[in-house]
Design a protein around this motif. Structure first.
Motif, mmCIF file in Angstrom:
data_model
loop_
_atom_site.group_PDB
_atom_site.id
_atom_site.type_symbol
_atom_site.label_atom_id
_atom_site.label_comp_id
_atom_site.label_asym_id
_atom_site.label_seq_id
_atom_site.Cartn_x
_atom_site.Cartn_y
_atom_site.Cartn_z
ATOM 1 N N UNK A 1 1.798 0.898 -9.964
ATOM 2 C CA UNK A 1 1.191 2.195 -9.677
ATOM 3 C C UNK A 1 1.794 3.289 -10.545
ATOM 4 N N UNK A 2 3.126 3.274 -10.691
ATOM 5 C CA UNK A 2 3.792 4.267 -11.529
ATOM 6 C C UNK A 2 3.355 4.181 -12.975
ATOM 7 N N UNK A 3 3.172 2.954 -13.483
ATOM 8 C CA UNK A 3 2.742 2.773 -14.871
ATOM 9 C C UNK A 3 1.311 3.264 -15.082
ATOM 10 N N UNK A 4 0.464 3.127 -14.068
ATOM 11 C CA UNK A 4 -0.934 3.552 -14.185
ATOM 12 C C UNK A 4 -1.100 5.074 -14.079
ATOM 13 N N UNK A 5 -0.292 5.703 -13.231
ATOM 14 C CA UNK A 5 -0.497 7.125 -12.936
ATOM 15 C C UNK A 5 0.419 8.062 -13.715
ATOM 16 N N UNK A 6 1.570 7.564 -14.181
ATOM 17 C CA UNK A 6 2.559 8.441 -14.798
ATOM 18 C C UNK A 6 3.106 7.810 -16.078
ATOM 19 N N UNK B 1 1.489 12.072 -4.926
ATOM 20 C CA UNK B 1 2.220 12.855 -5.928
ATOM 21 C C UNK B 1 1.299 13.261 -7.069
ATOM 22 N N UNK B 2 0.425 12.357 -7.490
ATOM 23 C CA UNK B 2 -0.513 12.656 -8.578
ATOM 24 C C UNK B 2 -1.446 13.799 -8.196
ATOM 25 N N UNK B 3 -1.945 13.763 -6.968
ATOM 26 C CA UNK B 3 -2.846 14.821 -6.512
ATOM 27 C C UNK B 3 -2.105 16.154 -6.407
ATOM 28 N N UNK B 4 -0.901 16.117 -5.865
ATOM 29 C CA UNK B 4 -0.140 17.350 -5.667
ATOM 30 C C UNK B 4 0.236 18.004 -6.988
ATOM 31 N N UNK B 5 0.451 17.186 -8.020
ATOM 32 C CA UNK B 5 0.886 17.731 -9.310
ATOM 33 C C UNK B 5 -0.256 17.847 -10.316
ATOM 34 N N UNK B 6 -1.483 17.619 -9.867
ATOM 35 C CA UNK B 6 -2.616 17.658 -10.795
ATOM 36 C C UNK B 6 -2.854 19.043 -11.377
ATOM 37 N N UNK B 7 -2.381 20.103 -10.679
ATOM 38 C CA UNK B 7 -2.558 21.468 -11.175
ATOM 39 C C UNK B 7 -1.359 21.960 -11.970
ATOM 40 N N UNK B 8 -0.446 21.029 -12.287
ATOM 41 C CA UNK B 8 0.719 21.399 -13.077
ATOM 42 C C UNK B 8 1.929 21.769 -12.258
ATOM 43 N N UNK C 1 0.816 -1.221 0.000
ATOM 44 C CA UNK C 1 0.000 0.000 0.000
ATOM 45 C C UNK C 1 0.848 1.268 0.000
ATOM 46 N N UNK C 2 2.073 1.185 0.530
ATOM 47 C CA UNK C 2 2.913 2.393 0.629
ATOM 48 C C UNK C 2 3.178 3.018 -0.740
ATOM 49 N N UNK C 3 3.602 2.267 -1.760
ATOM 50 C CA UNK C 3 3.822 2.891 -3.078
ATOM 51 C C UNK C 3 2.550 3.476 -3.668
ATOM 52 N N UNK D 1 2.276 7.311 -4.697
ATOM 53 C CA UNK D 1 1.928 7.651 -6.078
ATOM 54 C C UNK D 1 0.689 8.519 -6.170
ATOM 55 N N UNK D 2 -0.340 8.168 -5.414
ATOM 56 C CA UNK D 2 -1.577 8.958 -5.428
ATOM 57 C C UNK D 2 -1.326 10.357 -4.871
#
Length: 300
Positions: free
Chosen positions: A165-170, A60-67, A51-53, A57-58
């Motif tokens: 997770x990295x492949x799905x989100x980034x 980082x995705x949320x934090x960078x969702x605004x660019x 669950x940690x990765x 990942x989530x």
């Protein structure tokens, strides 16, 4: 395979040896693996590690969702990898291993190793196991081999979860090393596997320490708590500047040296020191565990 079945494979109907000791040892090792990985506690530990990765990942995705970008940190550590996750999901593997290695992975290893002998003594099965013609040394080696297998499996669980997770989100693609050079995705994936193996090897000393603690008590909970407590204490001491002269001798000091595998060319000095230190701890505490277990009075 039950404990009774493990003992029975080495005996004939009349009680005489029926199979080579090597075959008996493999049977015992297989039994230990099945018992260890079927426990709810073990599955829960692996679940937390997986669950940690996903959480990283989530986040980082949320934090960078605004660019925006994730703030970078020190060279070679987790924060430096975090800054590159949005450009290449493969870096989530390196970040997840850097995030779990200081606490989550060694804690999980400490729980399994601490329970190896003490748990059997507490459950009353240790004396029964020693009835089989393996001897204490062979049983101790099987316990240690099982713990090392868990080290590898736990590390690979983190790495595979991070990669998925990295492949799905980034996006995935060429990898920029810490040195600034670029390598292909295939080579980056190979280095990720190599890093996972180095992280697993970095836990060899912890496994030996936990096994030694496990021979000192008949309480599995006490052995697990003591091992985890020692892990935390050593890492706290490793951060105290006044103890700088002792830091290279702590088993955790070179743990994050795996980041040097992401340099071009690879910087081997700290990696080799880490493996040497783990080998030293394994030899010292493995020998101590053997001496203690060989003289231990098994009352139950």
């Amino acid at each position: 395979m039950s404990r009774a079945e493990v003992v029975d494979v080495s005996k004939g109907d009349g009680g005489e040896p029926r199979a080579p000791r090597a075959l008996w040892t493999l049977g015992l090792f297989r039994s230990e693996l099945m018992i260890t990985f079927r426990r709810w506690r073990t599955l829960a530990l692996l679940g937390v590690l997986a669950a940690v990765p996903v959480l990283v990942g989530v986040a980082v995705k949320i934090e960078t969702s605004d660019g925006s970008t994730v703030g970078g940190g020190g060279e070679g550590g987790g924060p430096a990898f975090i800054a590159q996750i949005t450009n290449n999901g493969l870096f989530l593997v390196f970040t997840a291993l850097a995030a779990t290695l200081p606490f989550f992975l060694p804690m999980a290893i400490g729980v399994v190793a601490g329970d190896a002998i003490a748990g059997e003594a507490n459950a009353g099965t240790l004396r029964y196991l020693l009835v089989a013609p393996a001897g204490r040394t062979r049983l101790l080696l099987v316990k240690y081999a099982t713990t090392l297998t868990f080290c590898l499996v736990a590390t690979l669980v983190v790495a595979v979860s991070a990669l998925a997770t990295g492949a799905l989100l980034f996006p995935l693609g060429e990898v920029t090393t810490i040195s600034g050079t670029r390598i292909g995705f295939g080579e980056g994936l190979w280095r990720a596997l190599l890093i996972a193996l180095v992280v697993a090897a970095s836990l060899v000393g912890v496994a030996a320490l936990g096994l030694f603690v496990s021979t000192l008590t008949s309480s599995g909970i006490a052995a697990m708590a003591t091992t985890v407590g020692l892990l935390i204490t050593v890492q706290i001491l490793d951060q105290i500047p006044q103890l700088d002269a002792l830091h290279p001798y702590f088993f955790s000091h070179y743990w994050l040296s795996f980041a040097d595998l992401m340099r071009e060319p690879v910087y081997w000095d700290d990696l080799i020191k880490n493996l040497q230190m783990q080998g030293l701890y394994a030899a010292v505490f493995g020998s101590a565990a053997w001496a203690r277990f060989g003289a231990k009075d098994i009352m139950a």
